[in-house]
Design an enzyme around this catalytic site. Sequence first.
Site, PDB file in Angstrom:
ATOM      1  N   ASN A  22      27.715  14.292  27.754  1.00 11.16           N
ATOM      2  CA  ASN A  22      27.488  13.007  27.095  1.00 11.16           C
ATOM      3  C   ASN A  22      27.918  13.057  25.633  1.00 11.16           C
ATOM      4  OD1 ASN A  22      26.256  12.354  29.529  1.00 11.16           O
ATOM      5  ND2 ASN A  22      24.176  12.596  28.728  1.00 11.16           N
ATOM      6  N   TYR A  77      21.091  14.867  39.255  1.00  8.35           N
ATOM      7  CA  TYR A  77      19.786  14.446  38.765  1.00  8.35           C
ATOM      8  C   TYR A  77      19.601  12.948  38.964  1.00  8.35           C
ATOM      9  CZ  TYR A  77      21.840  12.676  34.342  1.00  8.35           C
ATOM     10  OH  TYR A  77      22.557  11.991  33.399  1.00  8.35           O
ATOM     11  N   ARG A  92      19.769  21.450  41.212  1.00  2.16           N
ATOM     12  CA  ARG A  92      20.880  22.211  40.624  1.00  2.16           C
ATOM     13  C   ARG A  92      20.724  23.709  40.793  1.00  2.16           C
ATOM     14  NH1 ARG A  92      20.172  20.505  34.333  1.00  2.16           N
ATOM     15  NH2 ARG A  92      18.012  21.044  34.002  1.00  2.16           N
ATOM     16  N   ASN A 154      17.433  20.277  21.987  1.00  3.19           N
ATOM     17  CA  ASN A 154      17.197  19.599  23.269  1.00  3.19           C
ATOM     18  C   ASN A 154      16.232  20.393  24.158  1.00  3.19           C
ATOM     19  OD1 ASN A 154      17.556  17.352  24.820  1.00  3.19           O
ATOM     20  ND2 ASN A 154      19.712  17.712  25.258  1.00  3.19           N
ATOM     21  N   ARG A 156      13.620  21.336  26.766  1.00  2.50           N
ATOM     22  CA  ARG A 156      13.071  20.871  28.040  1.00  2.50           C
ATOM     23  C   ARG A 156      12.224  22.006  28.625  1.00  2.50           C
ATOM     24  NH1 ARG A 156      14.522  17.218  25.727  1.00  2.50           N
ATOM     25  NH2 ARG A 156      16.030  15.582  26.276  1.00  2.50           N
ATOM     26  N   ASP A 248      21.966  12.653  22.864  1.00 10.37           N
ATOM     27  CA  ASP A 248      23.331  13.104  23.138  1.00 10.37           C
ATOM     28  C   ASP A 248      24.352  12.210  22.439  1.00 10.37           C
ATOM     29  OD1 ASP A 248      21.927  14.746  24.897  1.00 10.37           O
ATOM     30  OD2 ASP A 248      22.353  13.459  26.618  1.00 10.37           O
TER      31      ASP A 248
END
Length: 287
Positions: A22, A77, A92, A154, A156, A248
């Site tokens: 992205n 996703y 994944r 980022n 997660r 992003d």
Amino acid sequence: MVELAETGPATYRRSFAGDTFNAAWYARRALPEGWDVAYATCIGTDAVSDEMAAFMAGEGIATDTLRRIPERGVGLYMIALKDGERSFAYWRGQSAARLLADDPDWLDAVLGGAAHVHVSGITLAILAPEARRRLIDALARARTAGVTVSLDTNIRPRLWENEESCRAALTACAEASDLLLPSFDEEAVLFGDATPEATLSRYRQAGARVVVVKNGAAQILGWSDPAGEVRVDAVPDTAVVDTTAAGDSFAGAFLAAHLTGADLGAAITRAARVAAGVVGAHGALVR
């Protein structure tokens, strides 16, 4: 990855997306002609991988940095939305991207051939610990050779084996990076930062030359050497539809502005405007 974005009750639109892709897509749209954007990852040899590579090329992103791995595929996703906020379900486990750092010679070649390399905390999280270390070492070698490196942290937590591994890897990658793009809410949870200033200070101490601390709808805090500190008001979120790719798109637009010579405040302002437009529409790639 293959993205399934909800467009109505039990109805989804299929596209291709993923955090670093992205950012590359938004950078490509913001950069002038004469600038090349390539995407380095691993994909399979199946039909969906072929379609993904063709999509990248069709969007003006070079694909000669892709590595093909037989018997592997691409991840998938699905986005679920509630009041504009998104959550994700992932498939994944057999994604070829998990083998990104398993060929050190290929990795050195693609990183060393760039002027600037952008990675994210998700890039690190999906790799095995030893592969994660290989990627960070390769980034450090590229940086020593003159390539500039940016990291969107980022964070997660569900992708990591534990918080300690996450903190250690992000810190090590920050030390191999020139430019950091953290989000304060995530950093506060993982590192215990009390303020955006604390996040900025920690990454400055890691050796970053540019740090931009995003903070939702609150003021954005930036710093660069030698320009110093700037503060930029975020663009008001008047109609949040889908927050997918907000960070992003900010990263891609910011890097495009920064790398083409915009001053820090102007680069942050441009990025904030792009991100504000993105959250007003469905999906990751908003035209």
